[in-house]
Structure formats: structure tokens, C-alpha cells
Scaffold this active site. Structure first.
Site, mmCIF file in Angstrom:
data_model
loop_
_atom_site.group_PDB
_atom_site.id
_atom_site.type_symbol
_atom_site.label_atom_id
_atom_site.label_comp_id
_atom_site.label_asym_id
_atom_site.label_seq_id
_atom_site.Cartn_x
_atom_site.Cartn_y
_atom_site.Cartn_z
ATOM 1 N N THR A 161 -9.584 -2.154 46.291
ATOM 2 C CA THR A 161 -10.967 -1.923 45.840
ATOM 3 C C THR A 161 -11.450 -3.111 45.021
ATOM 4 O OG1 THR A 161 -10.614 0.440 45.776
ATOM 5 C CG2 THR A 161 -12.427 -0.396 44.444
ATOM 6 N N ASN A 165 -11.981 7.691 43.211
ATOM 7 C CA ASN A 165 -10.732 8.424 43.421
ATOM 8 C C ASN A 165 -9.956 7.704 44.503
ATOM 9 O OD1 ASN A 165 -11.077 10.990 41.745
ATOM 10 N ND2 ASN A 165 -13.011 10.834 42.868
ATOM 11 N N GLU A 166 -8.986 6.915 44.051
ATOM 12 C CA GLU A 166 -8.225 6.061 44.953
ATOM 13 C C GLU A 166 -7.136 6.864 45.659
ATOM 14 O OE1 GLU A 166 -9.488 3.331 45.496
ATOM 15 O OE2 GLU A 166 -9.913 2.103 43.735
ATOM 16 N N PRO A 167 -6.534 6.325 46.727
ATOM 17 C CA PRO A 167 -5.473 7.052 47.424
ATOM 18 C C PRO A 167 -4.439 7.593 46.439
ATOM 19 C CG PRO A 167 -6.013 5.068 48.614
ATOM 20 C CD PRO A 167 -6.813 5.025 47.345
#
Ligand code: F6R
Length: 635
Positions: free
Chosen positions: A176, A157-159
């Protein structure tokens, strides 16, 4: 509520090392499994991959083998998987889990759930919904284990990921992909997508433990624990969970206010080091030279306590200014024939035997090239010990170039040596057919190591070091042919001990890289530390008289307030160092496993050395072109 609580919004448990932190988490998991077992219940674990949980899984495997911990009642749900990726690809998380845990304990394979990198794209939505459903039917996650990305991601779950998100296909953040490029040959091979449990899936877990090790994680840990709740730092959303714990090592915790600025978090003991840290940080923040700081600045920046204890700003400023000034020297081996006893290194004995440990064949010149040259030019007997072969960082194209040379040389010299021709033919054939993730044969690894060895020798020749002072240790922990290295072993220590006993140095230099707890530099450092401690315990006479200086490797610099010895470089010396780094041709342009910084090594080194000089100048000290920095290890 004490001051620490008011800064930290998530409970934090800090351990000296990642090993101790991992053992603690393993105990928590084991307790839960046994507790559930005694009630005849299933234990549902949410599991993570990556470098952080490796020691945890190794400890769980140990507990299974030696302490009878059974995983028969465990149902595991993994957080994420790259997409697309074959199940048994070297980098797949499915393979990771089998290798580190599932295949080594008695868990029922049917209970090992992990998003599948081979799912058909058009089916992914349905499959993800099923994943959530199976999880729910299993009763939800009892304990979720998490790592954290440098950008704050949890799972993938990226920014920007929504707090309501569920298991789904997501694009990977560029940062990432760069961070994970280490696992792949290079960034272009890192998948662009991944399947991950959502934030809401994670937050539904009954208990959450997030682990983080090493200095690289420190800034994001500070933001997640002390900052606002924001989807821009997904881990900060964990502040809204009512049973979440962060388990950290001291490095990962180092940016928390209680360590970074302990005077803000409550009472503290004003040692000279802490005073220096506080004043240097304040001067840099206010962009004022140290000697220009006023009583008002102290009061406005939470340092009124220091005034109460130590008196006027003027006195404290002077004390810190002198500490900074006295850390600068052009004589890393000490200055002979001087009456000035305030120099950093001992003037005598002169000349000194200096031993530089270089984890890879180019760290000596990249990280302390200026000091290396000065030591030699000032008449010391300088030795270099190259700890690893560094063979993994040479491209196949580079080897092919050398193979062509060798074949051409044989023809030219009219050599008809069947054996060497056979080696060349085998090597060429292997490289021609080499698959993407295939590990090099020992033959190719030897050739790659030889290329780097020749470059290191050329650098030593350039500096003026005698052949007999160059030592290639080829430590075995490194020789896996993959990015994943073995832990430090007895053989590594014995080889290092032999080298130290042979040289009997007055000064040792080694790469004090604590940032990446899994990296080669850290293992190399641990090996030197362990060897020095053993020599001291054995009572070797020369050890009492041996000082150990730590430089930072290619990635980071010491904090300005920690530096104990700063060696200035003139513009000419900067150029001379640059050409010394250029000698490492196999490391120029793109190298495999470059990590997350696309600058070349000479650029990083120059940027770093000039940044250190710039900071000293900002604090009101003399402006040099560049500076190399060292911290002393007292053992
Ligand atoms: C892995 C995962 C990721 C990692 C994170 C940190 O399953 O979900 O969030 O935990 O990228 O990775 P390492 O531990 O390699 O620093």
C-alpha cells in the site's frame, strides 16, 4: 441460478467507463439523500478517498450546483486517514475531502467526520472508540462507499485484518505504501501508520457500494468476487454482507470468469479472437506448444464445445498457430517489394510517414525503441511528438547540477547577462529553501522540462531522426506541477490536431495504457483518440489511409493472445535500445513518483520484451531475443 451467478458471489454492475460507473453511484447516493430528506431523516454516508471516487464526487458537486441536490441532511463518516499527518498537508484525506466534496456542497462542517491525523498517539484508542460511538448515535451508516486496494484492502484494513475489527490505528502494508507513493515524493515520505474504520464497522453499513476502475484492479476484483472468503483478501469478506454491490468498469471486470474464460461461464460465440484466446491460454497453462494440444486437452479444459463446433483439435491448433505466426514481422512499416500480402502492415505507400506519440519524453524509446529504430532504418519518415513536458519527474538535485553548469558556463564565457543570472539565482534560492510538499515555481518547472527535452532530442539524434521531425507538444493538462493532472481539455486536442494535420501520417503509434485510468498515459491516449475521431468526421483524406498502432507504456504488456503485431529484436538491437534509454539520465536511479516498481526503466523494458519473446517460444513459435508488441486501434 445461472452460470455467472455460480462464479460471482457478490452482485456486480459493469459500465463501459469509470465516468458512467461514477454517475450511476452518484444517482444512487442522490436518491438516498432525497428519500431520507422527504422523510425528514438524516442520511448517513460512509465515504472513501483515493483516486477511485474523484469522478463520483465531481458528479455529486455538479448535481448540487445544477440539480439542487442538498447535503444539509447528510452526516458523513470517512473511512480512514494517514497517521501522523497534518490536517492540511497536501496528502491528508481531510484536505482531500474538503477539496473534492465538503467545501463544494452545502454539508454542515460539523457533520463531516474523519479520523484525525493530528490526534495524540496516547489518545488514539479513546478517540477511535468515540468515532464508533458517534457513528452509532447517528444511526449507523446508510450507504458505505468503498474503493479497493490492489492487495484487497478496504479502508486501510490490510490483508489479515480481522472480521471483528473496529476503528483503530494500523500499520500500512508495504504494497500500500508503494502504491500510494505516487501521492508523496517518494516511498520514504509515505506514513507508516493509518487510522481506519474496522471491517466490522464497514459490514454494519446497511448498504455497501464498492467501486473499482482500470486493469490494475482486475486480479483482486476477481479474487474478491469469485474467490473464497478470506481475511487475506479483506474485500472478499464483503461476500458476507447481504446488500453489497461492486460497480466496475470493463477493465476492472476483465479477470472475472465470464470475460476471461467465457466458455466456462456459459454459451459463447466462437469468434477467431476468442478461439485464439482460449487455445493460447490453455497451451500456456498446460505448458505445451499449440500444435501439441490434443482432443483430450480440449475436453479436460472446458473446451469440448469448441470441438463440437469446429471439429478436430488438430485443425483448430493450426488455425491459432497461423494467427500467432502471422503476427510476427520485422517490417513494422510494411515490407516493400513483396508479393506476400499476408504481412501485417500495408507494403504501400513506401516510405511511410510515421508519427510516434510519446506521453513522456522517454516512452518512445522505452516502449517501442526497437520498432522506432527499425522504422527509421527501413527508410520511413519518422516523426516523434512528445505529448507532455514530463517535468514533474526530475529531482531537485538534478536541476541543481544543471544550474551549477549554467553559472559555470556564464563565468567561463564571460557573459554578464543580468537577466539570465537573475533566473539562475532565483532558481537556486528556491531549491535551497524548498519545503517537502511545496510545488515548483513555473521557472523550475521550465528548467526541468528543458532537461527532459534535451534528453529526448539526444535520443532522436541517436536514432537518426531529423530535428524538424521532433515535436514538443507541451500539452497543458499536464502542467499542474503536482501528481494530480487536469482532465483532457480543448487546448490539448487543438495542439494535437495541429500536429496531426502538419505531419499527415500513414501510421500513428501511441501508448495504449488503459491500466491506470487516472494516469498521464490514459489522458494522452484519450487526446489522440478524440483528435483522430474529429479528423475522420471532418473527412480529411489522409485519415482514411492512416493506421493507429498501440504500444503499452512502461508498466505492462499486452496479453499475448491480443497482440496483432510483434516486432522481434536481435540481441544487438536489445543493447542498442538499452543505450537509447540510458540517454535519459534524469530518469535513471531513483526518480520522483516512480510508482510501485523499483526496477529501472531499461530493466522493465528488457524484462518485458524478453518475456513476450519467451511466450511466443513456449507456444511453439521461433525463439527471438526480445519482442515489442502492438495492437491496432480501428476507429
Ligand atoms: C481510501 C481507502 C482505500 C482506497 C484504496 C484504493 O479512503 O480507504 O481503501 O479506497 O486504497 O485507492 P485508489 O482509489 O486510489 O486506487
Amino acid at each position: 441460478m445461472n452460470m455467472v451467478d455460480s462464479f460471482e458471489k457478490i452482485p456486480v454492475k459493469i459500465f463501459e467507463s469509470l465516468q458512467e460507473g461514477s454517475y450511476f453511484i452518484a444517482q444512487e447516493i442522490a436518491k438516498l439523500i432525497r428519500d431520507k430528506e422527504s422523510k425528514g431523516e438524516k442520511c448517513v454516508l460512509g465515504l472513501a478517498t483515493g483516486s477511485s471516487p474523484k469522478t463520483l464526487y465531481a458528479e455529486l458537486v455538479r448535481m448540487h450546483r445544477n440539480e439542487g441536490l442538498s447535503f444539509k441532511n447528510v452526516i458523513a463518516f470517512n473511512l480512514d486517514e494517514y497517521y501522523p499527518i497534518e490536517n492540511n498537508a497536501l496528502q491528508s484525506y481531510k484536505r482531500f475531502m474538503k477539496q473534492h466534496l465538503f467545501d463544494k456542497v452545502d454539508i454542515d462542517p460539523k457533520n463531516c467526520n474523519i479520523p484525525n491525523g493530528e490526534w495524540k498517539k496516547e489518545e488514539i484508542k479513546k478517540r477511535c472508540a468515540e468515532y464508533e460511538q458517534i457513528l452509532e448515535e447517528a444511526g449507523g451508516i446508510d450507504m458505505q462507499i468503498l474503493g479497493i486496494g490492489n492487495n484487497g484492502h478496504i479502508g486501510f484494513n490490510e490483508p489479515g485484518a480481522s472480521i471483528f475489527s473496529k476503528t483503530r490505528l494500523v500499520p500500512l502494508d508495504n504494497s500500500t505504501r508503494i502504491a500510494n507513493a505516487q501521492e508523496f515524493q517518494n516511498i520514504s515520505k509515505v506514513p507508516r501508520l493509518a487510522i481506519t474504520m474496522g471491517i466490522s464497522t464497514i459490514l454494519k453499513a446497511k448498504r455497501i457500494i464498492l467501486m473499482a476502475w482500470g486493469q490494475l484492479k482486475a486480479p483482486v476484483i476477481q479474487k474478491a468476487v469469485e474467490g473464497h472468503v478470506t481475511e487475506q483478501i479483506p474485500a472478499s469478506l464483503l461476500q458476507q454482507h447481504n446488500d453489497c454491490l461492486f460497480v466496475l468498469d470493463t477493465m476492472a471486470a476483465s479477470e472475472l470468469t465470464r470475460f476471461k474464460s467465457p466458455w466456462l461461464a456459459g454459451e459463447c460465440e466462437w469468434t477467431p479472437q476468442l478461439t485464439r484466446k482460449a487455445i493460447v491460454n490453455m497451451a500456456l497453462k498446460l505448458e505445451k506448444p499449440i500444435l501439441s494440444l490434443t482432443n483430450g486437452d480440449y475436453n479436460d479444459n472446458g473446451l469440448s464445445d469448441l470441438l463440437v463446433e469446429k471439429g478436430d483439435a488438430y485443425e483448430i491448433n493450426l488455425q491459432v498457430f497461423y494467427m500467432m505466426r502471422d503476427s510476427i514481422t520485422g517490417w513494422p512499416g510494411g515490407k516493400p517489394n513483396t508479393a506476400n500480402l499476408a504481412t501485417i502492415e500495408r507494403a504501400l505507400p513506401y516510405p511511410k510517414r510515421c508519427l510516434i506519440f510519446s506521453p513522456h519524453p522517454d516512452d518512445d524509446i522505452i516502449s517501442m525503441g526497437g520498432t522506432f529504430m527499425r522504422l527509421h532504418d527501413q527508410g520511413h519518415d519518422v516523426h516523434v511528438a512528445y505529448q507532455t513536458s514530463g517535468n514533474i519527474a526530475v529531482t531537485d538535485e538534478f536541476v541543481t547540477r544543471f544550474l551549477d553548469f549554467a553559472v559555470g558556463f556564464e563565468e567561463l564565457a564571460g557573459i554578464d547577462s543580468k537577466k539570465s543570472s537573475q533566473i539562475l539565482q532565483n532558481a537556486t534560492r528556491f531549491l535551497d529553501d524548498k519545503k517537502n510538499s511545496e510545488v515548483d515555481t513555473p521557472e523550475i518547472r521550465n528548467i526541468k522540462g528543458l532537461i527532459r527535452r534535451c534528453e529526448a532530442k539526444a535520443t532522436c539524434r541517436y536514432v537518426g531522426i531529423k530535428n524538424e521531425n521532433i515535436h514538443f507538444l507541451n500539452l497543458p493538462f499536464y502542467e499542474t506541477g503536482t501528481i494530480e493532472k487536469k482532465p483532457m481539455g480543448e487546448k490539448d486536442i487543438q495542439i494535437t490536431l495541429d500536429n496531426l494535420k502538419k505531419v499527415k501520417p500513414h501510421q500513428v503509434y501511441c501508448a495504449g495504457d488503459l491500466a491506470d485510468p487516472h494516469g498521464t498515459h490514459k489522458v494522452c491516449l484519450d487526446i489522440v483518440f478524440e483528435s483522430m475521431k474529429r479528423l475522420k468526421a471532418e473527412g480529411e483524406d489522409w485519415v482514411k489511409d492512416c493506421w493507429v498502432w498501440l504500444y503499452k507504456g512502461a508498466w505492462q504488456e499486452w496479453d499475448i493472445s491480443e497482440i496483432e503485431m510483434a516486432i522481434p529484436l536481435s540481441p544487438d538491437q536489445v543493447m542498442k535500445k538499452r543505450f537509447g534509454i540510458f540517454i535519459h539520465q534524469s530518469q535513471k536511479d531513483m526518480v520522483p513518483f516512480q510508482g510501485n516498481d523499483s526496477r529501472e526503466f531499461w530493466q522493465r523494458a528488457e524484462d518485458r520484451n524478453s518475456a513476450t519473446a519467451d511466450l511466443y517460444a513456449k507456444l511453439g513459435l521461433t525463439r527471438y531475443a526480445a519482442m515489442e508488441a502492438f495492437v491496432r486501434w480501428r476507429f
